[in-house]
Enzyme design. Structure first.
Site, PDB file in Angstrom:
ATOM      1  CE1 TYR A 167      -4.056  -1.830  -0.110  1.00 15.81           C
ATOM      2  CE2 TYR A 167      -3.210  -3.058   1.766  1.00 15.81           C
ATOM      3  CZ  TYR A 167      -4.144  -2.902   0.757  1.00 15.81           C
ATOM      4  OH  TYR A 167      -5.159  -3.819   0.605  1.00 15.81           O
ATOM      5  CG  HIS A 253      -2.608  -6.839  -1.590  1.00 18.29           C
ATOM      6  ND1 HIS A 253      -2.801  -7.924  -0.761  1.00 18.29           N
ATOM      7  CD2 HIS A 253      -3.105  -5.782  -0.915  1.00 18.29           C
ATOM      8  CE1 HIS A 253      -3.379  -7.538   0.356  1.00 18.29           C
ATOM      9  NE2 HIS A 253      -3.566  -6.232   0.297  1.00 18.29           N
ATOM     10  CB  CYS A 338     -10.829 -22.211   2.218  1.00 12.76           C
ATOM     11  SG  CYS A 338     -12.194 -21.393   3.087  1.00 12.76           S
ATOM     12  CD  GLN A 340     -14.165 -22.574  -0.792  1.00 12.74           C
ATOM     13  OE1 GLN A 340     -13.566 -23.480  -0.224  1.00 12.74           O
ATOM     14  NE2 GLN A 340     -15.319 -22.761  -1.380  1.00 12.74           N
TER      15      GLN A 340
HETATM   16  P1  NAP Z   1     -17.123 -28.612 -10.918  1.00 11.77           P
HETATM   17  O1  NAP Z   1     -16.370 -27.479 -10.369  1.00 11.77           O
HETATM   18  O2  NAP Z   1     -18.533 -28.429 -11.316  1.00 11.77           O
HETATM   19  O3  NAP Z   1     -16.287 -29.147 -12.166  1.00 11.77           O
HETATM   20  C1  NAP Z   1     -16.708 -30.216 -12.934  1.00 11.77           C
HETATM   21  C2  NAP Z   1     -15.763 -30.368 -14.128  1.00 11.77           C
HETATM   22  O4  NAP Z   1     -16.215 -31.449 -14.900  1.00 11.77           O
HETATM   23  C3  NAP Z   1     -15.722 -29.159 -15.000  1.00 11.77           C
HETATM   24  O5  NAP Z   1     -14.379 -28.942 -15.369  1.00 11.77           O
HETATM   25  C4  NAP Z   1     -16.555 -29.560 -16.219  1.00 11.77           C
HETATM   26  O6  NAP Z   1     -15.933 -28.923 -17.300  1.00 11.77           O
HETATM   27  C5  NAP Z   1     -16.442 -31.052 -16.240  1.00 11.77           C
HETATM   28  N1  NAP Z   1     -17.682 -31.724 -16.669  1.00 11.77           N
HETATM   29  C6  NAP Z   1     -18.941 -31.479 -16.288  1.00 11.77           C
HETATM   30  N2  NAP Z   1     -19.794 -32.328 -16.875  1.00 11.77           N
HETATM   31  C7  NAP Z   1     -19.048 -33.149 -17.630  1.00 11.77           C
HETATM   32  C8  NAP Z   1     -19.364 -34.229 -18.497  1.00 11.77           C
HETATM   33  N3  NAP Z   1     -20.616 -34.635 -18.665  1.00 11.77           N
HETATM   34  N4  NAP Z   1     -18.347 -34.819 -19.139  1.00 11.77           N
HETATM   35  C9  NAP Z   1     -17.080 -34.415 -18.973  1.00 11.77           C
HETATM   36  N5  NAP Z   1     -16.726 -33.388 -18.184  1.00 11.77           N
HETATM   37  C10 NAP Z   1     -17.710 -32.763 -17.511  1.00 11.77           C
HETATM   38  O7  NAP Z   1     -17.139 -29.819  -9.933  1.00 11.77           O
HETATM   39  P2  NAP Z   1     -15.971 -30.487  -9.100  1.00 11.77           P
HETATM   40  O8  NAP Z   1     -14.640 -30.260  -9.656  1.00 11.77           O
HETATM   41  O9  NAP Z   1     -16.437 -31.881  -8.960  1.00 11.77           O
HETATM   42  O10 NAP Z   1     -16.048 -29.753  -7.738  1.00 11.77           O
HETATM   43  C11 NAP Z   1     -17.228 -29.785  -6.937  1.00 11.77           C
HETATM   44  C12 NAP Z   1     -17.311 -28.584  -6.062  1.00 11.77           C
HETATM   45  O11 NAP Z   1     -16.337 -28.606  -5.064  1.00 11.77           O
HETATM   46  C13 NAP Z   1     -17.104 -27.295  -6.848  1.00 11.77           C
HETATM   47  O12 NAP Z   1     -17.973 -26.302  -6.388  1.00 11.77           O
HETATM   48  C14 NAP Z   1     -15.743 -26.916  -6.510  1.00 11.77           C
HETATM   49  O13 NAP Z   1     -15.537 -25.512  -6.601  1.00 11.77           O
HETATM   50  C15 NAP Z   1     -15.631 -27.406  -5.090  1.00 11.77           C
HETATM   51  N6  NAP Z   1     -14.244 -27.559  -4.799  1.00 11.77           N
HETATM   52  C16 NAP Z   1     -13.591 -26.469  -4.441  1.00 11.77           C
HETATM   53  C17 NAP Z   1     -12.265 -26.557  -4.232  1.00 11.77           C
HETATM   54  C18 NAP Z   1     -11.520 -25.347  -3.798  1.00 11.77           C
HETATM   55  O14 NAP Z   1     -10.316 -25.372  -3.806  1.00 11.77           O
HETATM   56  N7  NAP Z   1     -12.150 -24.289  -3.388  1.00 11.77           N
HETATM   57  C19 NAP Z   1     -11.597 -27.750  -4.413  1.00 11.77           C
HETATM   58  C20 NAP Z   1     -12.320 -28.866  -4.782  1.00 11.77           C
HETATM   59  C21 NAP Z   1     -13.652 -28.760  -4.999  1.00 11.77           C
HETATM   60  P3  NAP Z   1     -16.476 -28.987 -18.801  1.00 11.77           P
HETATM   61  O15 NAP Z   1     -17.982 -29.002 -18.686  1.00 11.77           O
HETATM   62  O16 NAP Z   1     -15.915 -27.761 -19.444  1.00 11.77           O
HETATM   63  O17 NAP Z   1     -15.913 -30.208 -19.375  1.00 11.77           O
HETATM   64 FE1  SF4 Z   2     -10.770 -19.056   7.189  1.00 10.28          FE
HETATM   65 FE2  SF4 Z   2     -11.932 -17.367   5.475  1.00 10.28          FE
HETATM   66 FE3  SF4 Z   2     -12.001 -19.995   5.008  1.00 10.28          FE
HETATM   67 FE4  SF4 Z   2     -13.373 -18.945   7.061  1.00 10.28          FE
HETATM   68  S1  SF4 Z   2     -13.713 -18.571   4.884  1.00 10.28           S
HETATM   69  S2  SF4 Z   2     -12.145 -20.804   7.072  1.00 10.28           S
HETATM   70  S3  SF4 Z   2     -12.015 -17.302   7.693  1.00 10.28           S
HETATM   71  S4  SF4 Z   2     -10.193 -18.672   5.116  1.00 10.28           S
END
Ligand code: NAP
Ligand code: SF4
Length: 674
Positions: A167, A253, A338, A340
């Protein structure tokens, strides 16, 4: 006798004695901008009640051009002072102390009016800043000093002058952003003139007693950042100018090194505070990825710092210190880093909250009151949604039975905890288990619930989660096709792999597949090598001139999706770049716009574009399906057939882009109404 004698011991800063050595670090929540100051006061008062030694508010703008975005909250008028007084009075009524952070964003301000030492646009903002002249610099200093005076008038116990994270004040310190040739640029003595002058003027405005925290950047992690000698020189000068305590800032940042994400080792930067401490006569506060009282206690006992700053952990649990002091540390809801519901929300213009604690910043709106009539509640599914429902409902006085077909609680969280860099998920599952136990919930594990089992309950909650989606790719006999569940449970996988689906789970699986041996998150030295972080006493800004030195990938991995866009675009706003960079460092081949033609023992056959005429083989030993999920609604459908009323939450409700944040929030809100 407490387990945390150092953490719980008082400390006096300037004339103010704090009840313990925990500092709730500054976070922008967005609450102030709602204009509902009762809500702001309730948020901070809850943390004061929960034992925070010293709270630092989110950054308040000293003037319009210094605001992080147009309309950012500050202390500009008598009305603002009255609003802030509601906050300080609420905190003091709970026996706490609170300081206001003064944050001048400089070139990071998301506004065409932004100002900086030099007219150099930041890589994270579309707005080129205006270079300040002598008069302009004086106006900024005066504004910061005035904001400090107003803060004390509003009842704050002191102020934190934000001098780190890239900053405004930080921008004067390094040639990366300061190309001036007048008395505010050139030599280091000139470049540090502004921060030192700000501290001197703020101290002069405040008088001797209020706390003056200076947040100093110990490692800039940008090219041409400060050397360690410069950091120490600044620390001494700031002390001399009237700071009562130094808080630690880590990385700008715009740095391309993660500094607070879950994959950063716990307390991974505390060694820098430890090195600074003997150089100054005032206390120092350490920071970054400290989320548990035992870690804080260890750092204080080792002499790494005089106080420990934790920010997000105070979102995850407002009663952090009260629980630690009361022998209930295992009941502290852990921040899993996370981002998130906190930083990802902040950077999307949404109100901050917390994945594990949906009440954070919603204290006045999401209230868990005692149930008028205790009910018999059945919850089916002990994943995050089911566990949260059970805990909140039981806390309100209901008699809760929680069922799961697995013989352990946690659901998909258990899979997440297997991913290198996501070790914090173990702590989250442990916390849920502790709370289930402490809440007197009847656990029925290893039971595949049938509709008949749910007779006699007043409320039935279906949280049966999801099943992996079958993408319907033709598979020839002899091919190896695995689901993400197989991989995360440790199924053997050959040296060449194609991952179908590049959502959060596809990225997690790819990170698991390329990693061999100890996770860098558990080995700070290894982690620094991987990201090219060196010591600021060796290299300017703590950046290794040779760059990151990632360890070779354990496998050759292709990460694929059908959408014709860059894989990972929809990952978390503040963490997606880290996942993309990690996989790029491990030479994962990421491709969008792919059609899946068939899987054979030779590998995965793909094509591109609508014509599908040119088919190519990705020669791999295994294909791992991460193609999203479908809701698991078998039981819910049966209950519907029988006309049995029930609530459906989490993945069983909507699987598309389901994540634990939405599941837990939905669960808490349902349980608050049952
Ligand atoms: P997702 O985020 O909905 O991803 C599904 C993937 O599968 C997409 O890349 C999609 O891309 C593909 N897909 C969908 N339908 C398909 C089909 N019929 N055939 C082939 N490919 C297909 O779901 P996810 O990876 O299972 O994750 C589930 C949830 O957990 C999500 O909300 C995710 O954000 C969350 N999560 C978050 C984190 C994190 O680090 N914050 C980590 C893990 C999981 P295309 O349709 O382009 O192929
Ligand atoms: Fe920690 Fe933010 Fe994830 Fe809550 S949302 S667990 S405060 S990083």
């Amino acid at each position: 006798m407490t387990d945390y004698p150092h953490l719980l011991s008082p400390i006096t800063l300037a004339g103010v004695t704090l009840r313990n050595r925990s500092l709730m670090g500054s976070m922008h929540t967005g609450l102030e901008e709602t204009g509902d100051w009762g809500r702001v006061a309730a948020f901070y008062a809850a943390r004061a009640k929960g034992g925070a030694g010293l709270i630092v508010t989110g950054g308040m703008a000293p003037n319009r051009e210094g605001g992080v975005f147009p309309g950012a909250a500050g202390l500009f008028s008598d009305k603002d002072t009255a609003n802030h007084r509601r906050v300080t009075e609420a905190v003091h009524a709970e026996g706490g102390h609170i300081a206001m952070q003064i944050l001048h964003a400089g070139r990071y301000a998301y506004s065409k009016d932004c100002v900086a030492p030099s007219a150099l646009k930041s890589p994270i903002s579309p707005f080129p800043p205006r270079e300040l002249d002598e008069e302009g610099i004086e106006a900024q200093i005066a504004a910061i000093a005035t904001a400090a005076t107003r803060a004390v008038e509003a009842g704050y116990d002191g102020v934190e002058v934000m001098g780190s994270e890239g900053y405004f004040l930080n921008q004067f310190l390094v040639t990366h952003t300061n190309r001036r040739t007048d008395r505010w640029g050139g030599s280091y003595e000139n470049r540090m003139r502004l921060p030192v002058e700000v501290v001197r003027r703020v101290r002069a405005a405040l008088g001797a007693r209020p706390v003056l925290i200076y947040r100093i950047s110990l490692i800039d992690l940008v090219p041409d950042g400060s050397t360690w000698d410069e950091v120490v020189a600044l620390a001494k000068a700031v002390e001399e100018a009237g700071a009562s305590v130094l808080n630690t800032g880590i990385g700008w940042h715009e740095a391309r090194v993660p500094t607070i994400a879950t994959s950063v080792p716990r307390a991974g930067f505390a060694h820098l505070t430890a090195r600074l401490r003997p150089e100054v006569g005032i206390p120092v506060i350490t920071s970054n990825r400290i989320n548990a009282p035992d870690v804080a206690e260890r750092l204080l006992a080792e002499g790494a710092a005089d106080m420990v700053s934790m920010a997000r952990p105070w979102l995850a649990d407002a009663d952090f210190i009260v629980k630690a002091a009361g022998g209930r540390a295992k009941e502290i809801a852990p921040c899993i880093a996370c981002n998130q519901a906190c930083l990802d929300h902040t950077f999307s213009g949404k109100l901050t909250s917390c994945l594990v604690n949906p009440r954070a910043c919603h204290e006045t709106e999401l209230v868990y009151t005692a149930a008028d009539v205790p009910k018999q509640v059945a919850v089916v599914g002990a994943g995050p949604a089911g566990m949260m429902t059970a805990i909140v409902a039981a806390g309100r006085g209901h008699k809760v039975t929680l069922f799961d077909k697995a013989d352990q609680v946690g659901g998909q969280l258990n899979l997440a905890s297997q991913v290198p860099g996501k070790e914090e998920f173990h702590g989250l599952v442990d916390w849920f288990a502790t709370m289930l136990n402490a809440s007197g919930i009847a656990l029925r594990l290893g039971q595949q619930v049938q509709a008949d089992d749910l007779a006699g309950f007043d409320e039935v909650v279906i949280a049966t989660g999801v099943t992996p989606r079958d993408p319907g790719i033709p598979v020839e006999a002899g091919s190896t096709v695995l689901s993400y569940i197989d991989v995360l449970r440790g199924a053997p996988v050959g040296p060449r792999v194609a991952v179908v689906g590049a959502g959060g789970i596809g990225f997690d699986v790819a990170e698991t597949l390329v990693q061999d041996g100890v996770s860098p998150t558990l080995d700070a030295g290894l982690w620094r090598e991987e990201w090219g972080v060196s010591a600021p006493w060796e290299d300017r800004g703590g950046l290794d001139p040779e760059g990151p030195k990632p360890h070779p990938p354990a496998r050759q991995v292709h990460l694929l999706q059908r959408k014709a866009e860059k894989p990972g675009r929809h990952l978390g706003k503040t963490t997606g770049w880290i996942h993309r960079a990690s996989l790029a460092m491990k030479r994962v081949r990421m491709q969008g716009g792919v059609n899946y033609e068939r899987i054979t023992p030779e590998g995965l056959w793909i094509s591109h574009g609508p014509a599908r005429d040119q088919v190519e083989l990705l020669a791999v030993d295994a294909v791992v399906l991460c193609s999203g999920q479908e809701p698991e609604r078998g039981l819910s459908a049966e209950l519907e057939r029988r006309g049995i009323r029930h609530h459906r939450i989490g993945g069983a409700d909507v699987a598309a882009e389901l994540d634990a944040k939405r599941a837990i929030d939905q669960a808490a809100r349902l349980a608050a109404r049952l």
